[in-house]
Design an enzyme around this catalytic site. Structure first.
Site, PDB file in Angstrom:
ATOM      1  N   GLU A 174      -1.863  -8.965   0.747  1.00 51.81           N
ATOM      2  CA  GLU A 174      -1.708  -8.108  -0.425  1.00 51.81           C
ATOM      3  C   GLU A 174      -1.029  -6.784  -0.102  1.00 51.81           C
ATOM      4  O   GLU A 174      -1.075  -5.841  -0.893  1.00 51.81           O
ATOM      5  CB  GLU A 174      -3.075  -7.863  -1.060  1.00 51.81           C
ATOM      6  CG  GLU A 174      -3.788  -9.127  -1.506  1.00 51.81           C
ATOM      7  CD  GLU A 174      -3.294  -9.663  -2.845  1.00 51.81           C
ATOM      8  OE1 GLU A 174      -3.106  -8.872  -3.785  1.00 51.81           O
ATOM      9  OE2 GLU A 174      -3.101 -10.895  -2.964  1.00 51.81           O
ATOM     10  N   HIS A 250      -9.126  -4.667  -3.864  1.00 46.30           N
ATOM     11  CA  HIS A 250      -8.348  -4.209  -2.714  1.00 46.30           C
ATOM     12  C   HIS A 250      -9.081  -3.054  -2.058  1.00 46.30           C
ATOM     13  O   HIS A 250      -9.846  -2.326  -2.709  1.00 46.30           O
ATOM     14  CB  HIS A 250      -6.959  -3.710  -3.132  1.00 46.30           C
ATOM     15  CG  HIS A 250      -6.019  -4.783  -3.552  1.00 46.30           C
ATOM     16  ND1 HIS A 250      -5.162  -4.633  -4.621  1.00 46.30           N
ATOM     17  CD2 HIS A 250      -5.789  -6.022  -3.054  1.00 46.30           C
ATOM     18  CE1 HIS A 250      -4.442  -5.745  -4.759  1.00 46.30           C
ATOM     19  NE2 HIS A 250      -4.810  -6.587  -3.823  1.00 46.30           N
ATOM     20  N   CYS A 371      -1.934   2.627  -6.411  1.00 54.81           N
ATOM     21  CA  CYS A 371      -1.294   1.328  -6.641  1.00 54.81           C
ATOM     22  C   CYS A 371       0.199   1.479  -6.900  1.00 54.81           C
ATOM     23  O   CYS A 371       0.989   0.602  -6.575  1.00 54.81           O
ATOM     24  CB  CYS A 371      -1.933   0.623  -7.846  1.00 54.81           C
ATOM     25  SG  CYS A 371      -3.565  -0.078  -7.522  1.00 54.81           S
TER      26      CYS A 371
END
Length: 448
Positions: A174, A250, A371
């Site tokens: 990721e 995450h 993000c």
């Protein structure tokens, strides 16, 4: 030689919508089917870039992807003209059309993992695009991501690019959302911190029970090998499975690091004391003084952290060496989180300032300030080698604002995704954007 941490923010794409596609991301699922505002989303992101640029930080921009992804729909059996492909998908499999329209590439913390030249064996900056194979709508991003990164960091003397890892569960990757770097100075050797949710092959590591662990230990180890990192310059840590099951999909939803500082929640990791000790020891060998700022669960719960995105903040180094947190408006609206932040800055510790941004459009889809940016540490020579078209300036901000105003819709619902005109609007906008950012041909419609 002077060095910089450059934040490359993702430019929100024209098809920004609330499809509720990310299982395990509480905000994404809870706002599913609401009407989105792509124009507002893009302008909110640009506003953050502008403010940080004006504060003296080097700021870049990373282009969005072509959506809907008609080629992906063709691979799934839809045929005919582009308009016919979209019409068939809307009629026969609307969830696939929604997935092919996702603007999730805006969250470029997932675009890839970056290791600066001071850490790598060959002295180049290394990029590995993330395969994002846990979610279909994100797994289709990495081919374009690789082309865009290649156009931004094109000089092979300074930059090395690696293809995404094999797109299988054992190597779920990721990107930088589960990676950070600690150092005394950005141009000096540091310690790269890889956080994983599970191991694909080693049953000694516990796994979450409700939501998927998206990053594997094996993926993190593979990226470290590809980048030529030394064992002394790497620390691996397992994310607490219990917090993954509470919506921490995450690591950057429960911890953030920069320079010599780790800002983390008490429940972020398994075996926390060992992890902190290893980080402290290895950073000391690089001449650094590791500092851990722990947020106690008694003051801020994991639920508070997930709802406010306290840890999905940007931790930036100010000119005097102290830190500033860039947080979303949701932190101010959460009484416990805001009270904690007021006490944190009043204590005159290493984190001295909190700056709040309205990023509602991104937040409602599950992505905060951290993000939206991919961090790249560069020295002066490497920064000069970056495609200058992607470095934010006042004229570029004005140009991109006008571009958004010209091309973006101010409302988008799921039913609008079936309109073939949306694809034409997106391609027209992106074709113009590649000229603005001097990227060349990076999109499938420009290449094929």
């Amino acid at each position: 030689m002077k060095s910089f941490e450059v934040n490359f923010d993702g430019l929100v794409g024209p098809t920004h919508n609330y499809g509720g596609l990310s299982y395990g991301n509480v905000a994404s699922q809870s706002n599913s089917q609401q009407a989105s505002n792509p124009k507002e989303a893009a302008l909110q992101g640009l506003a953050k870039m502008k403010v940080l640029m004006e504060m003296g930080f080097v700021q870049g921009v990373l282009a969005p992807q072509e959506r809907p992804d008609v080629a992906a729909l063709r691979r799934l059996g839809f045929a005919g003209t582009d308009a016919q492909v979209i019409e068939q998908a809307a009629r026969q499999a609307m969830p696939l059309l929604v997935a092919s329209c996702s603007a999730s590439s805006m969250w470029v913390a997932n675009a890839g993992t970056v290791s600066p030249s001071a850490d790598t064996a060959d002295g180049r900056v290394h990029f590995t695009a993330a395969n994002l194979n846990c979610k279909y709508h994100r797994s289709i991003e990495h081919p374009t991501t690789s082309r865009v990164l290649g156009a931004m960091f094109a000089d092979s003397k300074h930059f090395a690019h690696h293809a995404a890892l094999p797109a299988v569960a054992q190597f779920g990757d990721e990107g930088a959302a589960n990676h950070t770097r600690f150092c005394r100075e950005y141009g000096e050797a540091g310690v790269e911190f890889f956080v994983f949710g599970r191991s694909a092959f080693d049953t000694r590591y516990p796994a979450p029970q409700k939501y998927p662990a998206r990053q594997t230990l094996e993926a993190s180890q593979a990226v470290a090998r590809l980048h030529g990192l030394s064992d002394d310059g790497v620390v691996y840590a397992q994310q607490n499975p219990a917090v993954i099951d509470q919506g921490v999909f995450h690591n950057d939803v429960i911890a953030v690091g920069n320079g010599e500082v780790l800002f983390y929640h008490e429940d972020a990791f398994l075996d926390t004391e060992r992890v902190l000790a290893e980080l402290r020891d290895k950073l000391a060998r690089c001449g650094g003084n590791f500092q851990a700022v722990c947020v106690p669960r008694a003051l801020v719960t994991v639920d508070d952290a997930v709802r406010s995105y306290l840890f999905n903040s940007q931790l930036l180094t100010r000119a005097d060496g102290t830190m500033m947190l860039i947080v979303p408006e949701e932190c101010r609206k959460n009484e416990r989180v805001w009270q904690y932040l007021q006490g944190l800055t009043a204590a005159a510790g290493v984190i001295r300032e909190v700056k709040v941004f309205d990023l509602k459009q991104s937040m409602q889809n599950g992505g905060g300030p951290a993000c939206l940016r991919l961090r790249v540490a560069l020295n002066e020579t490497e920064l000069v080698a970056v495609n200058p078209g992607v470095i934010m300036t006042a004229p570029l901000y004005d140009t991109l604002t006008q571009w958004v105003e010209k091309h973006y819709r101010d409302s988008l619902r799921e039913s609008d995704l079936a309109d073939p005109q949306l694809l034409l609007e997106c391609r027209t906008a992106l074709d113009e954007l590649t000229q603005i950012l001097k990227l060349g041909a990076v999109y499938p419609f420009q290449i094929n």
